[in-house]
Design a protein around this motif. Structure first.
Motif, mmCIF file in Angstrom:
data_model
loop_
_atom_site.group_PDB
_atom_site.id
_atom_site.type_symbol
_atom_site.label_atom_id
_atom_site.label_comp_id
_atom_site.label_asym_id
_atom_site.label_seq_id
_atom_site.Cartn_x
_atom_site.Cartn_y
_atom_site.Cartn_z
ATOM 1 N N GLN A 1 66.381 49.500 46.883
ATOM 2 C CA GLN A 1 66.507 50.078 45.494
ATOM 3 C C GLN A 1 67.242 48.933 45.329
ATOM 4 O O GLN A 1 67.202 48.688 43.678
ATOM 5 C CB GLN A 1 66.935 51.632 45.291
ATOM 6 C CG GLN A 1 66.030 52.473 44.836
ATOM 7 C CD GLN A 1 66.815 53.876 45.189
ATOM 8 O OE1 GLN A 1 68.184 53.990 44.411
ATOM 9 N NE2 GLN A 1 66.118 54.575 44.211
ATOM 10 N N ASP A 2 68.763 48.446 45.876
ATOM 11 C CA ASP A 2 69.404 47.282 44.770
ATOM 12 C C ASP A 2 68.254 45.905 45.294
ATOM 13 O O ASP A 2 68.127 45.568 44.022
ATOM 14 C CB ASP A 2 70.534 47.298 45.937
ATOM 15 C CG ASP A 2 71.447 47.713 45.398
ATOM 16 O OD1 ASP A 2 71.097 49.243 44.897
ATOM 17 O OD2 ASP A 2 72.099 48.186 46.841
ATOM 18 N N LEU A 3 67.425 45.479 45.568
ATOM 19 C CA LEU A 3 66.748 44.022 46.079
ATOM 20 C C LEU A 3 65.673 44.539 44.806
ATOM 21 O O LEU A 3 65.705 43.411 44.246
ATOM 22 C CB LEU A 3 66.068 44.499 47.355
ATOM 23 C CG LEU A 3 65.445 43.192 47.477
ATOM 24 C CD1 LEU A 3 65.769 41.939 46.897
ATOM 25 C CD2 LEU A 3 65.339 42.884 49.207
ATOM 26 N N VAL A 4 64.926 45.662 45.379
ATOM 27 C CA VAL A 4 64.024 45.925 43.869
ATOM 28 C C VAL A 4 64.393 46.036 42.342
ATOM 29 O O VAL A 4 64.274 45.411 42.263
ATOM 30 C CB VAL A 4 63.030 47.157 44.040
ATOM 31 C CG1 VAL A 4 62.161 47.405 42.462
ATOM 32 C CG2 VAL A 4 62.269 47.094 45.372
ATOM 33 N N ALA A 5 65.026 46.265 42.088
ATOM 34 C CA ALA A 5 66.022 46.202 40.880
ATOM 35 C C ALA A 5 66.258 45.129 40.361
ATOM 36 O O ALA A 5 66.115 44.562 39.035
ATOM 37 C CB ALA A 5 67.290 47.427 40.326
ATOM 38 N N LEU A 6 67.078 44.491 41.110
ATOM 39 C CA LEU A 6 67.432 43.068 40.620
ATOM 40 C C LEU A 6 66.219 42.324 40.710
ATOM 41 O O LEU A 6 66.049 41.236 39.538
ATOM 42 C CB LEU A 6 67.726 42.059 42.614
ATOM 43 C CG LEU A 6 69.318 41.087 42.647
ATOM 44 C CD1 LEU A 6 70.441 41.494 41.030
ATOM 45 C CD2 LEU A 6 69.427 40.606 43.508
ATOM 46 N N MET A 7 65.757 42.212 41.828
ATOM 47 C CA MET A 7 64.143 41.440 41.518
ATOM 48 C C MET A 7 63.616 41.467 40.118
ATOM 49 O O MET A 7 62.847 40.885 39.505
ATOM 50 C CB MET A 7 63.028 41.391 42.632
ATOM 51 C CG MET A 7 63.308 41.005 43.698
ATOM 52 S SD MET A 7 63.368 38.990 43.898
ATOM 53 C CE MET A 7 62.345 38.140 43.133
ATOM 54 N N GLN B 1 69.834 46.127 32.563
ATOM 55 C CA GLN B 1 69.115 47.027 32.510
ATOM 56 C C GLN B 1 68.923 48.406 34.040
ATOM 57 O O GLN B 1 68.234 49.228 34.252
ATOM 58 C CB GLN B 1 68.026 47.299 32.572
ATOM 59 C CG GLN B 1 67.904 46.683 30.650
ATOM 60 C CD GLN B 1 66.517 45.835 30.055
ATOM 61 O OE1 GLN B 1 65.433 44.762 31.129
ATOM 62 N NE2 GLN B 1 67.199 45.145 28.560
ATOM 63 N N SER B 2 68.991 47.258 35.224
ATOM 64 C CA SER B 2 67.854 47.276 36.936
ATOM 65 C C SER B 2 69.997 48.457 37.557
ATOM 66 O O SER B 2 68.982 49.134 37.974
ATOM 67 C CB SER B 2 68.466 46.715 37.586
ATOM 68 O OG SER B 2 67.602 45.612 37.177
ATOM 69 N N MET B 3 71.044 48.704 36.758
ATOM 70 C CA MET B 3 71.879 49.484 36.813
ATOM 71 C C MET B 3 71.445 50.895 36.653
ATOM 72 O O MET B 3 72.276 52.105 37.269
ATOM 73 C CB MET B 3 73.270 49.433 36.048
ATOM 74 C CG MET B 3 73.894 47.942 36.873
ATOM 75 S SD MET B 3 75.671 47.964 35.730
ATOM 76 C CE MET B 3 75.790 46.505 36.718
ATOM 77 N N HIS B 4 70.385 50.959 35.877
ATOM 78 C CA HIS B 4 69.992 52.881 35.739
ATOM 79 C C HIS B 4 68.539 52.903 36.570
ATOM 80 O O HIS B 4 68.445 53.745 35.956
ATOM 81 C CB HIS B 4 69.842 53.006 33.920
ATOM 82 C CG HIS B 4 71.036 52.335 33.008
ATOM 83 N ND1 HIS B 4 72.166 52.974 33.271
ATOM 84 C CD2 HIS B 4 71.625 51.389 32.716
ATOM 85 C CE1 HIS B 4 73.035 52.008 32.741
ATOM 86 N NE2 HIS B 4 72.722 51.443 32.190
ATOM 87 N N ALA C 1 69.757 51.397 41.565
ATOM 88 C CA ALA C 1 70.394 50.674 41.982
ATOM 89 C C ALA C 1 71.324 50.883 42.349
ATOM 90 O O ALA C 1 73.034 51.393 40.980
ATOM 91 C CB ALA C 1 69.961 49.011 41.572
ATOM 92 N N ASN C 2 72.359 50.166 43.213
ATOM 93 C CA ASN C 2 74.382 50.597 43.137
ATOM 94 C C ASN C 2 74.846 49.720 42.028
ATOM 95 O O ASN C 2 74.886 48.253 42.507
ATOM 96 C CB ASN C 2 74.477 50.063 44.147
ATOM 97 C CG ASN C 2 76.266 50.455 44.709
ATOM 98 O OD1 ASN C 2 77.348 50.367 43.868
ATOM 99 N ND2 ASN C 2 76.357 50.714 45.513
ATOM 100 N N PRO C 3 75.507 49.596 41.199
ATOM 101 C CA PRO C 3 76.137 48.786 40.324
ATOM 102 C C PRO C 3 76.932 47.415 40.685
ATOM 103 O O PRO C 3 77.355 46.611 40.574
ATOM 104 C CB PRO C 3 76.196 49.323 39.114
ATOM 105 C CG PRO C 3 75.852 50.978 38.964
ATOM 106 C CD PRO C 3 76.073 50.941 41.109
ATOM 107 N N ALA C 4 77.705 48.702 41.790
ATOM 108 C CA ALA C 4 78.943 47.421 42.115
ATOM 109 C C ALA C 4 78.476 45.769 43.255
ATOM 110 O O ALA C 4 78.352 45.122 42.917
ATOM 111 C CB ALA C 4 79.599 48.471 42.823
ATOM 112 N N VAL C 5 77.504 45.995 44.161
ATOM 113 C CA VAL C 5 76.786 45.751 44.792
ATOM 114 C C VAL C 5 75.513 45.029 44.046
ATOM 115 O O VAL C 5 76.293 43.555 44.219
ATOM 116 C CB VAL C 5 75.581 46.229 45.742
ATOM 117 C CG1 VAL C 5 74.994 45.234 46.143
ATOM 118 C CG2 VAL C 5 76.080 46.890 47.403
ATOM 119 N N LEU C 6 75.173 45.684 42.650
ATOM 120 C CA LEU C 6 74.357 43.895 42.041
ATOM 121 C C LEU C 6 75.646 43.469 41.048
ATOM 122 O O LEU C 6 75.113 41.872 41.328
ATOM 123 C CB LEU C 6 74.173 45.124 41.086
ATOM 124 C CG LEU C 6 72.493 44.886 40.541
ATOM 125 C CD1 LEU C 6 71.891 45.677 42.726
ATOM 126 C CD2 LEU C 6 71.965 46.027 39.502
#
Lengths: 170, 170
Positions: free
Chosen positions: A134-140, B145-148, B151-156
Motif C-alpha cells: 500500500q505504501d509503495l502504491v500510494a507513493l507511486m 494525498q497518499s496519506m489518506h 499508506a503509512n504516513p511516517a514511512v512515506l
DNA sequence: TACGATACGGAACGCACGCCCCGGTTGGCA
DNA sequence: TGCCAACCGGGGCGTGCGTTCCGTATCGTA
C-alpha cells in the motif's frame, strides 16, 4: 460486424488514445466523441462505459509492463527497472498515471505486480523492510500525478528510488 | 452584527472545520450547511464563496506553520522539521493536503516558504541541488494525498526525506 | 434494386454541485 | 410593545458530466 461500425470503432479508439494520453481519464467523453467525429451514442454502442473504453486503451500497455516484470537474480534491480518504466510511461502519457488509480482488474494486477517485486526486493535487502505494498502504491500514485504538474520526472523518480533504498531511521 | 448571525457563523465554521478535516475541500457545501443546521444560503451570507470558507478554516493553521519556519543555523534541519510538521498535520486532517493544492494566496505563501527553506538547505549542502521548488511542491502534494489512501504516513515521510538528501546519480 | 437489420447522431435524462433569490421570520432598538 | 432592518431557509438556476433513447440513415444481402 458492419464495415462502418468497425471503422467507427477504430476512430473512437484512436481519439481515446490521444485524449486519454493528453488529459487523463477525466477528459469528457463528449470530447472523445467529438474528436472521433461521431456522436456520444456511437461510443456507447462499442463500449458499455467510459471505464471500459479507458481499459481498452490502456490494457495492452499495462499488460506489457506487467509481463516485463519477470524476476531475475537481482530483485532490487527488477523493482527499480519496473518503477523506472512506469515513470517513463507516465511522464509521456497521462493515462498511465490513472491506470494505477482508476478502479479496474487491470489496476489490481498492477498493484499485485508491484507487491511481488517489492517483496522480493525486500527479501534481498535492497529495499527497507518496513514498506508495505500500500505504501509503495500510494507513493507511486502520488509521484505519477506530480509529473504532470511541472515537476521534473527524472528527479522525482530518483528521489523515490533513493528513499526506498534508505535504511530505517532509529 | 446580530446575535443569531454571529451564532450561525460559528456553527458554520465549526461544521466546516470538521468536514474539511474529514473529507477535504471536495466535501459538498450543502453537507456543511446540513451539519451546521442551516441552509446553504446562510453559508453564503457569511462567506462569499466555498474557497473563502475553506480559507477561513485553514488560514490560522497554515499561517502558524509558515511562521514556524524561521531559519536557524541548520537549514537542513529546518526543512526537515517543516516537512515533518506538514506531514503530521496532513495525516490527521485532510484539509492540509488541500491547502497546498487549492489555489489561493495562502497556498502561494506556503509554496514560497517551501522554496525558501529548500534554497537554504541546498546552499548548506543538506539537499541535492538539482531539485526545484516545483519538484518539492509536487512531491509534497503527492505525498500528502497518499496519506489518506491507506499508506503509512511516517514511512512515506521518511522515504521523501531520505530521497531529498541523496546525492545525484551519475 | 428493395428490404430488413444494423448502426448512427445528438437531443434529452438524471445527477451532483456551486451559487443565488425571495417570502417568511426573527432580533433589537425606540 | 411595535416596527424595521437584518437574517434565515430551502427551493431553484446554471453547468458539466456519464449515460440512454429513438427517429433517421446506411450497409449488406436476396
Amino acid at each position: 460486424m458492419r464495415a462502418d461500425a468497425a471503422r467507427n470503432r477504430e476512430k473512437v479508439l484512436s481519439a481515446a488514445r490521444e485524449l486519454f494520453a493528453e488529459q487523463g481519464f477525466d477528459v469528457p467523453l463528449d470530447e472523445i466523441a467529438g474528436r472521433a467525429g461521431v456522436g456520444p451514442g456511437t461510443v456507447y454502442r462499442h463500449f458499455p462505459t467510459k471505464q471500459a473504453l479507458f481499459q481498452a486503451v490502456t490494457e495492452s500497455r499495462v499488460q506489457a509492463m506487467i509481463s516485463s516484470a519477470a524476476p531475475s537474480e537481482d530483485p532490487g534491480a527488477d523493482l527499480t527497472a519496473f518503477l523506472t518504466k512506469m515513470a517513463g510511461e507516465a511522464a509521456a502519457k497521462r493515462d498511465m498515471s490513472d491506470a494505477i488509480a482508476v478502479p479496474s482488474e487491470l489496476r489490481d494486477s498492477l498493484h499485485a505486480t508491484l507487491g511481488g517485486l517489492l517483496e522480493r526486493a525486500q527479501a534481498a535487502g535492497a529495499v527497507r523492510p518496513d514498506i508495505t505494498t500500500q505504501d509503495l502504491v500510494a507513493l507511486m500514485k502520488g509521484m505519477l500525478q506530480s509529473m504532470h504538474e511541472g515537476a521534473n520526472p527524472a528527479v522525482l523518480l530518483e528521489i523515490v528510488l533513493a528513499g526506498l533504498q534508505s535504511s530505517r531511521k532509529p
